[in-house]
Design a protein around this motif. Structure first.
Motif, PDB file in Angstrom:
ATOM      1  N   LEU A  14      70.133 -32.779  46.701  1.00 48.33           N
ATOM      2  CA  LEU A  14      69.210 -34.477  46.260  1.00 48.33           C
ATOM      3  C   LEU A  14      68.533 -34.575  46.952  1.00 48.33           C
ATOM      4  O   LEU A  14      67.582 -36.011  46.483  1.00 48.33           O
ATOM      5  N   ALA A  15      68.104 -34.208  48.304  1.00 47.07           N
ATOM      6  CA  ALA A  15      67.655 -34.578  49.776  1.00 47.07           C
ATOM      7  C   ALA A  15      65.971 -35.185  49.031  1.00 47.07           C
ATOM      8  O   ALA A  15      65.547 -36.460  49.339  1.00 47.07           O
ATOM      9  N   ASP A  16      65.578 -34.059  47.932  1.00 47.77           N
ATOM     10  CA  ASP A  16      63.928 -34.767  47.460  1.00 47.77           C
ATOM     11  C   ASP A  16      64.069 -35.006  46.159  1.00 47.77           C
ATOM     12  O   ASP A  16      62.848 -35.454  45.712  1.00 47.77           O
ATOM     13  N   PHE A  17      65.320 -35.212  46.019  1.00 47.67           N
ATOM     14  CA  PHE A  17      65.146 -35.657  44.118  1.00 47.67           C
ATOM     15  C   PHE A  17      64.256 -37.564  44.161  1.00 47.67           C
ATOM     16  O   PHE A  17      64.194 -38.297  45.106  1.00 47.67           O
ATOM     17  N   THR A  18      63.233 -38.123  43.263  1.00 47.18           N
ATOM     18  CA  THR A  18      62.716 -38.855  43.447  1.00 47.18           C
ATOM     19  C   THR A  18      63.855 -39.328  42.309  1.00 47.18           C
ATOM     20  O   THR A  18      64.514 -39.644  41.771  1.00 47.18           O
ATOM     21  N   SER A  19      63.702 -41.239  42.066  1.00 47.23           N
ATOM     22  CA  SER A  19      63.928 -42.152  41.290  1.00 47.23           C
ATOM     23  C   SER A  19      63.939 -41.910  39.836  1.00 47.23           C
ATOM     24  O   SER A  19      64.420 -41.646  39.376  1.00 47.23           O
ATOM     25  N   ALA A  20      62.856 -41.369  39.788  1.00 47.48           N
ATOM     26  CA  ALA A  20      62.365 -40.639  38.615  1.00 47.48           C
ATOM     27  C   ALA A  20      63.236 -39.583  37.806  1.00 47.48           C
ATOM     28  O   ALA A  20      64.091 -39.514  36.553  1.00 47.48           O
ATOM     29  N   GLU A  21      63.566 -38.657  38.523  1.00 47.01           N
ATOM     30  CA  GLU A  21      64.273 -37.928  38.751  1.00 47.01           C
ATOM     31  C   GLU A  21      66.060 -38.051  38.547  1.00 47.01           C
ATOM     32  O   GLU A  21      66.631 -37.489  37.367  1.00 47.01           O
ATOM     33  N   TYR A  22      66.214 -38.786  39.360  1.00 45.18           N
ATOM     34  CA  TYR A  22      67.453 -39.839  39.053  1.00 45.18           C
ATOM     35  C   TYR A  22      67.748 -40.193  37.681  1.00 45.18           C
ATOM     36  O   TYR A  22      68.293 -40.027  37.069  1.00 45.18           O
ATOM     37  N   ASN A  23      66.666 -41.132  37.095  1.00 49.75           N
ATOM     38  CA  ASN A  23      67.308 -41.489  36.083  1.00 49.75           C
ATOM     39  C   ASN A  23      67.023 -40.770  34.941  1.00 49.75           C
ATOM     40  O   ASN A  23      67.537 -41.277  33.596  1.00 49.75           O
ATOM     41  N   GLN A 163      72.861 -49.025  28.910  1.00 55.60           N
ATOM     42  CA  GLN A 163      71.241 -47.795  30.263  1.00 55.60           C
ATOM     43  C   GLN A 163      71.699 -48.033  31.072  1.00 55.60           C
ATOM     44  O   GLN A 163      70.872 -48.404  32.274  1.00 55.60           O
ATOM     45  N   PRO A 164      72.868 -46.624  31.715  1.00 51.64           N
ATOM     46  CA  PRO A 164      72.894 -46.211  33.078  1.00 51.64           C
ATOM     47  C   PRO A 164      71.227 -45.819  33.591  1.00 51.64           C
ATOM     48  O   PRO A 164      70.815 -45.235  33.508  1.00 51.64           O
ATOM     49  N   ARG A 165      70.885 -46.903  34.337  1.00 56.64           N
ATOM     50  CA  ARG A 165      70.251 -46.337  35.482  1.00 56.64           C
ATOM     51  C   ARG A 165      70.366 -46.787  37.243  1.00 56.64           C
ATOM     52  O   ARG A 165      71.257 -47.357  37.208  1.00 56.64           O
ATOM     53  N   LEU A 166      69.775 -46.006  38.144  1.00 52.11           N
ATOM     54  CA  LEU A 166      69.499 -46.313  39.552  1.00 52.11           C
ATOM     55  C   LEU A 166      69.151 -47.196  40.089  1.00 52.11           C
ATOM     56  O   LEU A 166      70.679 -47.929  40.643  1.00 52.11           O
ATOM     57  N   GLU A 167      68.678 -48.172  39.703  1.00 50.36           N
ATOM     58  CA  GLU A 167      68.435 -50.095  39.576  1.00 50.36           C
ATOM     59  C   GLU A 167      70.017 -50.745  39.741  1.00 50.36           C
ATOM     60  O   GLU A 167      70.084 -51.317  40.957  1.00 50.36           O
ATOM     61  N   LEU A 168      70.664 -50.489  39.203  1.00 55.58           N
ATOM     62  CA  LEU A 168      71.396 -50.659  38.768  1.00 55.58           C
ATOM     63  C   LEU A 168      72.201 -51.561  39.878  1.00 55.58           C
ATOM     64  O   LEU A 168      73.833 -51.825  40.762  1.00 55.58           O
ATOM     65  N   LEU A 169      72.268 -50.468  41.158  1.00 56.06           N
ATOM     66  CA  LEU A 169      73.219 -50.427  41.801  1.00 56.06           C
ATOM     67  C   LEU A 169      72.292 -50.463  43.365  1.00 56.06           C
ATOM     68  O   LEU A 169      72.831 -50.787  44.461  1.00 56.06           O
TER      69      LEU A 169
END
Length: 342
Positions: A14-23, A163-169
């Motif tokens: 996950l070291a090079d995962f982007t925010s778009a990929e996480y979402n 709507q689970p998404r990265l910015e919630l954290l």
């Protein structure tokens, strides 16, 4: 399904995962979570594809979860067990992988006690010019990407079930407590949680969390010090050798198993002493936010990392939700890898 374009052929770190990929993973997993709630829990998205589970070390949750995820996507599965394989006759790991390639495998899910094995197999597949995706299901003390993604999904669905998404954290405080030194889960979670903007606090005895924690932490205990990798800079990561500062006002607490099988030295006085100083109990949770939730990747040593009473308390514990989330997240990963056209 989400319409985001997925171009990652392997999932190794996950070291090079982007925010778009996480979402993309989170949104796809949410779609499959809805599928898993139906009476008919199977979809034809990977029909005709073959997923090989190559587990070179024991596993219950991860292996079963990947197998079920593949079957829910209508893929055919091949399961490998090292103890009854040709490895006992001298066959190399790469030759084992090539054997499964020759059987028509489209994706390989790989777990090994040595770091770097999934990467080596992925490199060999790329060298051969074949379109076989490799998914790291845990390699040594390196990473465990799918576990961190299911932890992320579990937390995000608590914050927004629809709507689970990265910015919630963003701005949340998350404590990771336990055997961080030997934990591939901790390393992957550090990448994912700090990418979300969360403030991550690590807590463990000094023998299980050196001051300079691998590649992540600088001299002042924060990520991104001089000489650190560029992608770590400006992430909120802190280290504590006592548990109380990590728990103070925490929104989520993740406790980790003491991995005695990976300890080559006597690193703890006793399990009782560890529980006294670092075990997560109802009393210790009083330091946290009132609605704090507790996670554990399993398997759990009851009464050591976490009290039995707390582990079984649905008001606080997300452990069962993590297992359920695992199938949806691994369906999402297999679907995205299997559908990739790049």
């Amino acid at each position: 399904m989400p319409t985001s374009i997925w171009t990652r052929h392997h999932v190794l770190s996950l070291a090079d995962f982007t925010s778009a990929e996480y979402n993309t993973v989170l949104q796809t997993a949410a779609s499959f979570r809805e599928v898993l709630s139906r009476r008919t829990k199977k979809v034809p998205t990977l029909q005709g594809q073959v997923v090989a589970n190559l587990f070179f070390e024991p596993s219950t949750r991860t292996r079963s979860s990947f197998e079920l995820a593949a079957k829910r996507l209508s893929a055919d599965t091949l399961n490998f067990a090292a103890a009854t394989s040709s490895l006992t006759k001298g066959e190399t790991i790469l030759d084992t992988a090539k054997t499964y390639l020759a059987m028509g495998t489209d994706m390989m899910v790989i777990r090994h006690r040595e770091a770097g094995v999934p990467q080596a197999i992925a490199a060999e597949m790329d060298r051969l010019g074949v379109r076989v995706g490799v998914l790291n299901a845990g390699d040594g003390q390196h990473e465990h990407p799918s576990q961190a993604l299911l932890d992320l999904f579990t937390i995000c669905t608590i914050l927004d079930p629809d709507q689970p998404r990265l910015e919630l954290l963003q701005g949340k405080k998350i404590a990771i407590v336990g055997d961080i030194l030997h934990s591939r889960v901790a390393r992957s979670n550090i990448w994912s949680l700090t990418a979300s903007g969360a403030e991550v606090h690590l807590a463990a005895p000094p023998t299980l969390l050196p001051q300079l924690f691998a590649e992540f932490v600088s001299d002042d205990g924060r990520a991104g010090g001089a000489g650190e990798k560029p992608q770590i800079q400006n992430r909120k990561l802190f280290v504590h050798w006592t548990v109380e500062p990590a728990l103070q006002d925490a929104d989520f607490v993740m406790t980790l198993r003491l991995q005695k099988e990976r300890m080559t030295q006597h690193l703890l006085p006793s399990l009782r002493e560890y529980h006294h100083r670092f075990g997560i109990t109802r009393d210790r949770l009083k330091l946290c936010q009132p609605n704090v939730k507790v996670l554990h990747p399993g398997p759990v040593n009851r009464g050591v990392e976490i009290s039995s009473e707390l582990m079984d308390n649905p008001q606080f514990s997300l452990i069962s939700e993590q297992v359920t989330s695992g199938v949806a997240v691994r369906m999402a990963l297999l679907y995205l890898m299997g559908s990739s056209k790049v």
